[in-house]
Motif scaffolding. Structure first.
Motif, PDB file in Angstrom:
ATOM      1  N   UNK A  47       5.211 -34.440  10.892  1.00  0.00           N
ATOM      2  CA  UNK A  47       5.263 -34.473   9.423  1.00  0.00           C
ATOM      3  C   UNK A  47       4.053 -33.796   8.837  1.00  0.00           C
ATOM      4  N   UNK A  48       4.200 -32.879   7.935  1.00  0.00           N
ATOM      5  CA  UNK A  48       5.407 -32.187   7.470  1.00  0.00           C
ATOM      6  C   UNK A  48       5.692 -30.961   8.340  1.00  0.00           C
ATOM      7  N   UNK A  49       6.833 -30.358   8.148  1.00  0.00           N
ATOM      8  CA  UNK A  49       7.177 -29.138   8.876  1.00  0.00           C
ATOM      9  C   UNK A  49       6.304 -27.988   8.379  1.00  0.00           C
ATOM     10  N   UNK A  50       5.416 -27.515   9.246  1.00  0.00           N
ATOM     11  CA  UNK A  50       4.516 -26.433   8.837  1.00  0.00           C
ATOM     12  C   UNK A  50       5.251 -25.099   8.741  1.00  0.00           C
ATOM     13  N   UNK A  51       6.259 -24.893   9.575  1.00  0.00           N
ATOM     14  CA  UNK A  51       7.025 -23.648   9.491  1.00  0.00           C
ATOM     15  C   UNK A  51       7.799 -23.572   8.179  1.00  0.00           C
ATOM     16  N   UNK A  52       8.366 -24.705   7.777  1.00  0.00           N
ATOM     17  CA  UNK A  52       9.072 -24.739   6.505  1.00  0.00           C
ATOM     18  C   UNK A  52       8.098 -24.582   5.343  1.00  0.00           C
ATOM     19  N   UNK A  53       6.920 -25.195   5.445  1.00  0.00           N
ATOM     20  CA  UNK A  53       5.903 -25.035   4.401  1.00  0.00           C
ATOM     21  C   UNK A  53       5.508 -23.563   4.265  1.00  0.00           C
ATOM     22  N   UNK A  54       5.309 -22.904   5.404  1.00  0.00           N
ATOM     23  CA  UNK A  54       4.938 -21.482   5.403  1.00  0.00           C
ATOM     24  C   UNK A  54       5.999 -20.631   4.717  1.00  0.00           C
TER      25      UNK A  54
ATOM     26  N   UNK B 298      -0.637 -28.272   8.966  1.00  0.00           N
ATOM     27  CA  UNK B 298      -1.129 -28.655  10.285  1.00  0.00           C
ATOM     28  C   UNK B 298      -2.294 -29.637  10.173  1.00  0.00           C
ATOM     29  N   UNK B 299      -3.195 -29.403   9.219  1.00  0.00           N
ATOM     30  CA  UNK B 299      -4.318 -30.325   9.008  1.00  0.00           C
ATOM     31  C   UNK B 299      -3.799 -31.695   8.560  1.00  0.00           C
ATOM     32  N   UNK B 300      -2.798 -31.695   7.700  1.00  0.00           N
ATOM     33  CA  UNK B 300      -2.210 -32.955   7.239  1.00  0.00           C
ATOM     34  C   UNK B 300      -1.606 -33.734   8.406  1.00  0.00           C
ATOM     35  N   UNK B 301      -1.026 -33.032   9.373  1.00  0.00           N
ATOM     36  CA  UNK B 301      -0.477 -33.704  10.557  1.00  0.00           C
ATOM     37  C   UNK B 301      -1.577 -34.435  11.326  1.00  0.00           C
ATOM     38  N   UNK B 302      -2.737 -33.799  11.456  1.00  0.00           N
ATOM     39  CA  UNK B 302      -3.858 -34.431  12.157  1.00  0.00           C
ATOM     40  C   UNK B 302      -4.298 -35.692  11.409  1.00  0.00           C
TER      41      UNK B 302
ATOM     42  N   UNK C 208      -3.124 -29.460  15.817  1.00  0.00           N
ATOM     43  CA  UNK C 208      -3.298 -28.253  14.999  1.00  0.00           C
ATOM     44  C   UNK C 208      -2.489 -27.074  15.511  1.00  0.00           C
ATOM     45  N   UNK C 209      -2.226 -27.037  16.813  1.00  0.00           N
ATOM     46  CA  UNK C 209      -1.498 -25.899  17.380  1.00  0.00           C
ATOM     47  C   UNK C 209      -0.158 -26.313  17.985  1.00  0.00           C
ATOM     48  N   UNK C 210       0.318 -27.504  17.617  1.00  0.00           N
ATOM     49  CA  UNK C 210       1.582 -27.959  18.182  1.00  0.00           C
ATOM     50  C   UNK C 210       2.697 -27.900  17.138  1.00  0.00           C
ATOM     51  N   UNK C 211       3.917 -28.077  17.619  1.00  0.00           N
ATOM     52  CA  UNK C 211       5.082 -28.054  16.730  1.00  0.00           C
ATOM     53  C   UNK C 211       5.579 -29.475  16.496  1.00  0.00           C
TER      54      UNK C 211
ATOM     55  N   UNK D 165      -0.141 -18.605   4.405  1.00  0.00           N
ATOM     56  CA  UNK D 165      -1.138 -19.049   5.380  1.00  0.00           C
ATOM     57  C   UNK D 165      -1.798 -20.364   4.964  1.00  0.00           C
ATOM     58  N   UNK D 166      -2.054 -20.508   3.680  1.00  0.00           N
ATOM     59  CA  UNK D 166      -2.633 -21.765   3.187  1.00  0.00           C
ATOM     60  C   UNK D 166      -1.670 -22.919   3.454  1.00  0.00           C
ATOM     61  N   UNK D 167      -0.393 -22.700   3.224  1.00  0.00           N
ATOM     62  CA  UNK D 167       0.608 -23.756   3.424  1.00  0.00           C
ATOM     63  C   UNK D 167       0.674 -24.194   4.880  1.00  0.00           C
ATOM     64  N   UNK D 168       0.705 -23.245   5.809  1.00  0.00           N
ATOM     65  CA  UNK D 168       0.830 -23.637   7.219  1.00  0.00           C
ATOM     66  C   UNK D 168      -0.440 -24.311   7.715  1.00  0.00           C
ATOM     67  N   UNK D 169      -1.597 -23.831   7.260  1.00  0.00           N
ATOM     68  CA  UNK D 169      -2.861 -24.442   7.682  1.00  0.00           C
ATOM     69  C   UNK D 169      -2.981 -25.865   7.125  1.00  0.00           C
TER      70      UNK D 169
END
Length: 153
Positions: A43-50, A18-22, A37-40, A11-15
């Motif tokens: 950079x970076x891939x949040x799903x892969x980070x998760x 997403x914050x890094x993308x913003x 924050x809620x889009x796909x 959860x920390x990784x995906x959050x």
């Protein structure tokens, strides 16, 4: 342990991704876009980070020879492949379809005084997947976060 380290890492990784993308988007556009924050995509891939964080945490917690690590690794490989392959191609297709819609809209406008029905439809979302570098950096970010959290726990 009272804290589920594996879930906390994921959860920390995906959050954070997403914050890094913003933050990255702000430096590129000069505007804060919280919709990211809620889009796909991006950079970076949040799903892969998760999934990379989960996989790393499973390896640290249960051993890198455990079935938990193996299952997580397979899941991570599928997610990464999907993000850089299928979803990336779907985004490229959406882009082309949107261009065709624009051309058709202009054509219909040029031959009719009435407003064409295409104008009111939403465009297809184009940023669905990731470039390979975005997936790789998402994976590295997930690994680093899981290791860091393991050191804190």
């Amino acid at each position: 342990m009272l804290i589920n380290y594996e879930l906390l890492s994921a959860l920390t990784a995906i959050i954070l991704a997403q914050v890094l993308k913003v933050i990255l988007d702000y430096f590129l556009d000069g505007k804060i876009n919280l919709g990211i924050l809620i889009s796909t995509g991006g950079m970076p891939s949040s799903h892969t980070a998760l999934t990379a964080a989960l996989t790393t945490a499973m390896g640290i917690s249960h051993g890198f020879e455990s079935p938990y690590f193996t299952i997580s690794l397979v899941l991570t490989l599928i997610v990464a492949h999907d993000a850089a392959g299928v979803r990336w191609q779907a985004g490229k297709h959406a882009s082309e379809i949107n261009k065709i819609r624009e051309d058709l809209h202009r054509l219909l406008q040029s031959i009719s005084d009435n407003e064409p029905p295409l104008k009111h439809r939403k465009e297809l979302k184009e940023l669905l997947g990731h470039k390979p570098l975005e997936v790789i950096l998402g994976g590295v970010m997930g690994i680093i976060i899981a290791v860091f959290i393991s050191l804190l726990a």
